[in-house]
Design an enzyme around this catalytic site. Structure first.
Site, PDB file in Angstrom:
ATOM      1  N   CYS A 142       0.704  -1.120  -0.057  1.00 54.04           N
ATOM      2  CA  CYS A 142       0.020  -0.181  -0.077  1.00 54.04           C
ATOM      3  C   CYS A 142       0.846   1.291   0.091  1.00 54.04           C
ATOM      4  CB  CYS A 142      -1.103  -0.034   1.067  1.00 54.04           C
ATOM      5  SG  CYS A 142      -2.450   1.109   1.107  1.00 54.04           S
ATOM      6  N   LYS A 163     -12.218   7.770  -1.288  1.00 49.88           N
ATOM      7  CA  LYS A 163     -11.388   6.556  -0.732  1.00 49.88           C
ATOM      8  C   LYS A 163     -11.826   5.405  -1.650  1.00 49.88           C
ATOM      9  CE  LYS A 163     -10.052   4.225   3.324  1.00 49.88           C
ATOM     10  NZ  LYS A 163     -10.212   4.417   4.848  1.00 49.88           N
ATOM     11  N   SER A 192      -7.597   0.061   0.961  1.00 52.17           N
ATOM     12  CA  SER A 192      -8.173   0.828   1.603  1.00 52.17           C
ATOM     13  C   SER A 192      -7.125   2.069   1.561  1.00 52.17           C
ATOM     14  CB  SER A 192      -8.109   0.401   3.103  1.00 52.17           C
ATOM     15  OG  SER A 192      -8.550   1.369   4.052  1.00 52.17           O
ATOM     16  N   HIS A 235      -4.079  -4.572   0.307  1.00 45.74           N
ATOM     17  CA  HIS A 235      -3.722  -5.019   1.718  1.00 45.74           C
ATOM     18  C   HIS A 235      -4.172  -6.521   1.481  1.00 45.74           C
ATOM     19  CE1 HIS A 235      -2.277  -1.604   4.034  1.00 45.74           C
ATOM     20  NE2 HIS A 235      -3.680  -1.106   3.389  1.00 45.74           N
ATOM     21  N   GLU A 237      -3.122  -9.026   3.348  1.00 46.57           N
ATOM     22  CA  GLU A 237      -2.513  -9.437   4.818  1.00 46.57           C
ATOM     23  C   GLU A 237      -4.078  -9.089   5.501  1.00 46.57           C
ATOM     24  OE1 GLU A 237      -1.760  -5.200   5.193  1.00 46.57           O
ATOM     25  OE2 GLU A 237      -1.470  -6.738   3.416  1.00 46.57           O
ATOM     26  N   ARG A 249     -14.861   2.876  12.630  1.00 41.36           N
ATOM     27  CA  ARG A 249     -14.014   3.927  13.125  1.00 41.36           C
ATOM     28  C   ARG A 249     -14.420   5.083  12.463  1.00 41.36           C
ATOM     29  NH1 ARG A 249      -8.150   3.273  11.190  1.00 41.36           N
ATOM     30  NH2 ARG A 249      -9.264   4.339   9.371  1.00 41.36           N
TER      31      ARG A 249
END
Length: 310
Positions: A142, A163, A192, A235, A237, A249
């Protein structure tokens, strides 16, 4: 595969509960195999979450992996205790005279900032340069991938209209290259981020090979000619619930955010998210360890034209 970590690393118990083979120094010393040395520069704010995610990814080959966690010396972490960092992390100063088989540089939630405005950018430049002579293969994730492409090749990034957030489909372009061996023609992976590296600059650079891309998310995976520098824009992972945590969040903090795409069943945030990327994520890390880290010479199949066969 056994992973060698410090015996008191907090995530060790979670890994053991998942039947992932971890060992301490005493047991590792009795293993009659050549371990591979992996360094992880963890730039993510929730470092223990990232530790767990990456250790899971590294647990799927028969190789013994010795893991060293690193953090920046010029930036103070605010979401991880200093006692944890002091006990389990080093800095570039601690390892600059050592050599690693593999190295991972994670993402960081700072992609809107110009690279030179990041308070630890000079340290990142030092680390990027160090990997060229002290690491067999470095995997960038990323923001780490965007920053490394900028440092090594001058490839700019630009901010997206909104985003890029969710799980996206990607097409494999050169399936005979060992890094994507065993992949299906299309696979899913999480993203992300607010920025992306310039697609045209990546594609036109003769030193870079794009291995997977998405019509929505752009380049996902590319590498240099010998696999010593590998760049992953997403990502893989991430755990099942990571995007869920990020979404809730941001909502709680009134940060503008849309539902992560292709994630919740029926786009219902109250339903358990679908885990659609774990198989290909495991394959990616296994291929990286086997073909680009453990084996001394990476291997790319070339067609008659000298270009990688698709």
């Amino acid at each position: 595969m056994p992973i060698k970590i410090q015996n008191d690393l907090p995530v060790k118990k979670i890994l053991e509960d998942e039947n992932i083979f971890v060992m301490d120094d005493r047991r590792a010393s009795h293993q009659d195999i050549r371990p591979i040395e992996i360094g992880i520069l963890n730039l993510m704010p929730l470092k223990e979450d990232t530790e767990l995610q990456l250790l899971r990814m590294l647990s799927n080959t028969p190789l013994q992996v010795n893991v060293s966690f690193l953090t920046t010396k010029t930036h103070e972490a605010h979401h991880t205790s200093m006692s944890h960092l002091n006990q389990f992390y080093g800095t570039i100063d601690d390892i600059k005279d050592k050599y690693f088989d593999g190295f991972i540089i994670t993402g960081a939630p700072i992609e809107k900032m110009p690279f030179e405005d990041v308070d630890y950018w000079s340290e990142m430049e030092e680390i990027f340069e160090w990997t060229k002579t002290h690491v067999t293969s470095t995997l960038h994730l990323c923001w780490g991938a965007q920053a490394a492409l900028y440092y090594h090749y001058g490839i700019e990034k630009h901010e997206l209209k909104e985003k890029l957030f969710g799980v996206y489909s990607h097409k494999v372009l050169h399936r005979r290259v060992p890094l994507v061996r065993g992949f299906d023609d299309y696979f899913m992976a999480p993203h992300s981020r607010y920025t992306e590296s310039d697609f045209a600059m990546i594609k036109s650079n003769p030193e870079l090979l794009v291995l997977a891309e998405s019509s929505e998310a752009g380049v996902f995976l590319c590498m240099n000619s010998d696999g010593s520098q590998i760049f992953c824009m997403g990502h893989p992972e991430y755990d099942r619930m990571t995007l869920d945590k990020e979404y809730k969040r941001d909502k709680a903090q009134d940060i503008p955010i849309h539902l992560p795409k292709n994630y919740y069943p029926d786009d219902d945030e109250n339903k358990k998210p679908l885990l659609q990327w774990r198989g290909h994520a495991n394959t990616l890390y296994t291929n990286w360890l086997n073909y680009y880290v453990y084996q001394e010479t990476p291997f790319i199949f070339l067609g008659k034209s000298g270009e990688p066969e698709s």
